[in-house]
Enzyme design. Structure first.
Site, short mmCIF file in Angstrom:
data_model
loop_
_atom_site.label_atom_id
_atom_site.label_comp_id
_atom_site.label_asym_id
_atom_site.label_seq_id
_atom_site.Cartn_x
_atom_site.Cartn_y
_atom_site.Cartn_z
CE LYS A 204 -3.72 1.95 2.77
NZ LYS A 204 -4.47 1.80 3.99
CD GLU A 210 9.40 -5.99 6.92
OE1 GLU A 210 9.12 -4.89 6.39
OE2 GLU A 210 9.26 -6.22 8.14
N GLY A 264 -4.74 -2.11 5.46
CA GLY A 264 -3.98 -3.23 4.90
C GLY A 264 -4.56 -4.58 5.27
NE ARG A 265 -5.80 -4.08 11.59
CZ ARG A 265 -5.18 -2.92 11.68
NH1 ARG A 265 -4.06 -2.71 11.01
NH2 ARG A 265 -5.65 -1.95 12.44
CD GLU A 350 -1.22 -4.61 11.86
OE1 GLU A 350 -0.15 -5.25 11.85
OE2 GLU A 350 -1.73 -4.16 10.82
CG HIS A 381 -3.15 -36.04 17.48
ND1 HIS A 381 -3.17 -37.27 18.07
CD2 HIS A 381 -4.21 -35.99 16.64
CE1 HIS A 381 -4.21 -37.96 17.58
NE2 HIS A 381 -4.85 -37.20 16.71
CE LYS A 509 5.62 -0.87 8.96
NZ LYS A 509 4.64 -0.21 8.14
O1 F6P Z 1 2.10 -4.43 9.87
C1 F6P Z 1 1.89 -3.07 9.66
C2 F6P Z 1 1.40 -2.78 8.29
O2 F6P Z 1 1.24 -1.41 8.13
C3 F6P Z 1 0.11 -3.52 8.00
O3 F6P Z 1 -1.01 -2.90 8.45
C4 F6P Z 1 0.21 -3.69 6.53
O4 F6P Z 1 -0.66 -4.68 6.14
C5 F6P Z 1 1.66 -4.05 6.36
O5 F6P Z 1 2.32 -3.25 7.31
C6 F6P Z 1 2.24 -3.86 4.99
O6 F6P Z 1 2.20 -2.53 4.56
P1 F6P Z 1 2.30 -2.14 3.05
O7 F6P Z 1 1.17 -2.77 2.31
O8 F6P Z 1 2.23 -0.65 3.01
O9 F6P Z 1 3.62 -2.63 2.51
#
Ligand code: F6P
Length: 542
Positions: A204, A210, A264-265, A350, A381, A509
């Protein structure tokens, strides 16, 4: 939205008093004393049947919980949620994942729905083109592999849906790269042919460490293996930050928009679902959206008493705030849903892992709980021992599908027998008398019985909710996920917290960025002694 500390409501006080009467509440007796308990505390909604009756509550409790929802003005909160009010107040944003699954442009959010429909159309045209082979790889061949690069909401939702929809997948093979771990990237690259692979970068913000690190490494690898010119045909982006995506080298035409009014979630329904749509086709993806829409409409219109997300949320509050339960387990009796708990961990924790209320004051009550789980029967199990005989109260949701995807009645009957047996056993337990009788029957001596019996007693009275759904389809999966989204919303309304920001994640972050500089420069001043010694050891050993 009404801004009210729930503990100051009359209903909360009532519930606190009422909860004291539960010290001796016994589920088995509750059923024995009330012939209609099972029916009274169940909700049927088309293909969903939700049995709440094996919970530590009664009709009276249910009414008191509904009173709490009413005093917190849940009704108008639901209206605000669906009509696009900026209920994510700390970011001044609406929360409109529901606008991604409707076609109704007659409401006050018509502009959002229209934008969502346009972006869906663009995504579907692209997906159909890839699946039909009219949009090809740089060498003119049909794409056969998709690699989704994203993390958090840009990964967990798509992975969970894709895994759940294996029976609906087409001939594309999907891989997901999320962790900022070179080894994770390598393991995926090993398996793919770059010449026929499409890379979908989902971010987003297009600023997540990452995702950018993984995308850069993969793009460099791709340039080496194929060519720089082919990047534009093999890399697409899903992002609301078009400039950053263009700077990365993505063809403007291949940037699929995300909206700031979708968190995002909660974004799997949007272009974030690109990889899923590629893997299961647009028709199935539309069915997923339609299922979610059906749950939206149920949530909006059903009375609180017969409202599945509302009842799930109220029960979670009941256990969390009046029984001190710290967690809830989600146990799907299907391997297809093996990523559901992981997805819910982000969605729930979150969202509701907050300790400041909507006035900015620390809360004086418990909020978001821990969610965890694994598919049954595997989990039986593994950790069921603790649920059956441990010291903690763990309310659990059991989810199963009446019809299996393939014709193995022997397997399915056994799977379902376990599903039903566990909730019954958790409720009934096993009394000392029953244990002694069993031990006697198995020929044990009186001394052995005396020694063994205490360990074999199950107190029972462990609460479970059973979701029995007709069949796992794109539509029922959409409904199930939307059900949890609305459960989260209701909990946040009553706990009077902001469910749709995630400042706690932002801190992590920033911290990692500053430590990264220290690692790169081999300089560790300014850290505490423990962190310093760990960083030094890492430097020596790497
Ligand atoms: O984990 C924090 C967060 O902002 C989430 O809400 C989001 O889904 C994720 O990082 C990834 O963010 P982006 O889509 O901006 O890379």
């Amino acid at each position: 939205m009404k801004n009210i500390n729930p503990t100051t409501t009359a209903a909360w006080q009532e519930l606190a008093k009422h909860s004291k009467t539960f010290q001796d509440f016994n589920l088995k007796e509750a059923f024995a004393n009330n012939n209609s308990r099972a029916q009274d505390l169940s909700i049927e909604q088309n293909d969903f049947f939700v049995d709440f009756s094996k919970n530590l509550f009664t009709k009276e409790t249910q009414q008191k919980l509904i009173n709490l929802a009413e005093e917190c003005d849940l009704k108008s909160a639901i209206t605000a949620y669906f009509n696009g009010t900026a209920i994510n107040a700390t970011e001044n944003r609406a929360v409109l994942h529901t606008a991604l699954r409707t076609e109704d442009v007659s409401t006050g959010i018509a502009d959002k729905v229209t934008a969502a429909l346009a972006s869906k159309k663009k995504m579907f045209t692209f997906v159909d083109g890839i699946n039909a082979g009219t949009i090809t790889a740089a060498n003119g061949k049909k794409f056969d592999t998709i690699v989704n690069i994203g993390i958090g909401g840009s990964d967990l939702g798509p992975v969970m849906i894709y895994e759940a929809m294996q029976a609906y997948k087409n001939d594309l093979t999907l891989h997901f790269v999320s962790n900022v771990e070179g080894d994770h990237v390598e393991e995926v690259l090993k398996k793919i042919n770059p010449e026929t692979t499409l890379f979908v970068i989902v971010s987003k913000s297009f600023g997540t460490q990452e995702t950018l690190t993984n995308s850069t490494t993969i793009r460099n690898w791709f340039k080496e293996k194929v060519s720089t010119e082919a990047v534009a045909k093999h890399f697409i982006a899903v992002s609301s930050n078009v400039d950053r995506a263009v700077n990365f080298g993505i063809d403007q035409e291949n940037i699929f928009p995300m909206f700031d009014w979708v968190g995002g979630r909660f974004s799997l329904w949007s272009t974030v679902g690109m990889s899923v749509a590629l893997g299961i086709g647009t028709k199935n993806f539309q069915n997923l959206l339609d299922g979610a829409q059906e749950m939206d409409s149920h949530f909006k219109t059903a009375s609180f008493e017969k409202n599945i997300p509302v009842q799930l949320a109220l029960l979670a509050i009941w256990y969390n705030n009046f029984f001190n339960a710290q967690s809830e387990a989600v146990i799907p009796y299907t391997q297809y849903l093996h990523r559901l708990p992981a997805y819910l961990q982000q969605a729930i924790m979150e969202s509701n892992g907050k300790s400041v209320d909507r006035n900015g004051n620390p809360v004086s009550y418990e909020t978001g709980n821990i969610v965890w789980g694994e598919p049954g029967t595997n989990s039986q199990h593994a950790f069921f021992q603790l649920i059956h005989q441990g010291t903690k109260l763990i309310p659990a949701q059991f989810i199963a599908f009446a019809k299996a995807k393939y014709d193995h009645p022997d397997h399915h009957n056994k799977l379902m027998a376990n599903f039903f047996a566990q909730t019954e056993a958790l409720m009934n337990g096993k009394t000392q008398e029953e244990v002694i009788a069993d031990l006697k029957a198995s020929g044990k001596s009186a001394t052995e019985i005396e020694k063994l019996a205490p360990f074999k007693v199950f107190t029972g009275n462990k609460p479970t909710t059973t979701l029995l759904i007709d069949e796992l389809t794109p539509r029922s999966l959409g409904k199930l996920v939307a059900m949890y989204e609305h459960k989260i919303f209701v909990e946040g309304v009553i706990w009077n917290i902001y469910s749709y920001d995630q400042w706690g994640v932002e801190l992590g972050k920033v911290l990692a960025d500053s430590i990264l500089k220290d690692i790169e420069n081999d300089k560790y001043d300014g850290h505490d002694a423990s962190t310093r010694q760990l960083l030094q050891r890492f430097y020596q050993k790497k």
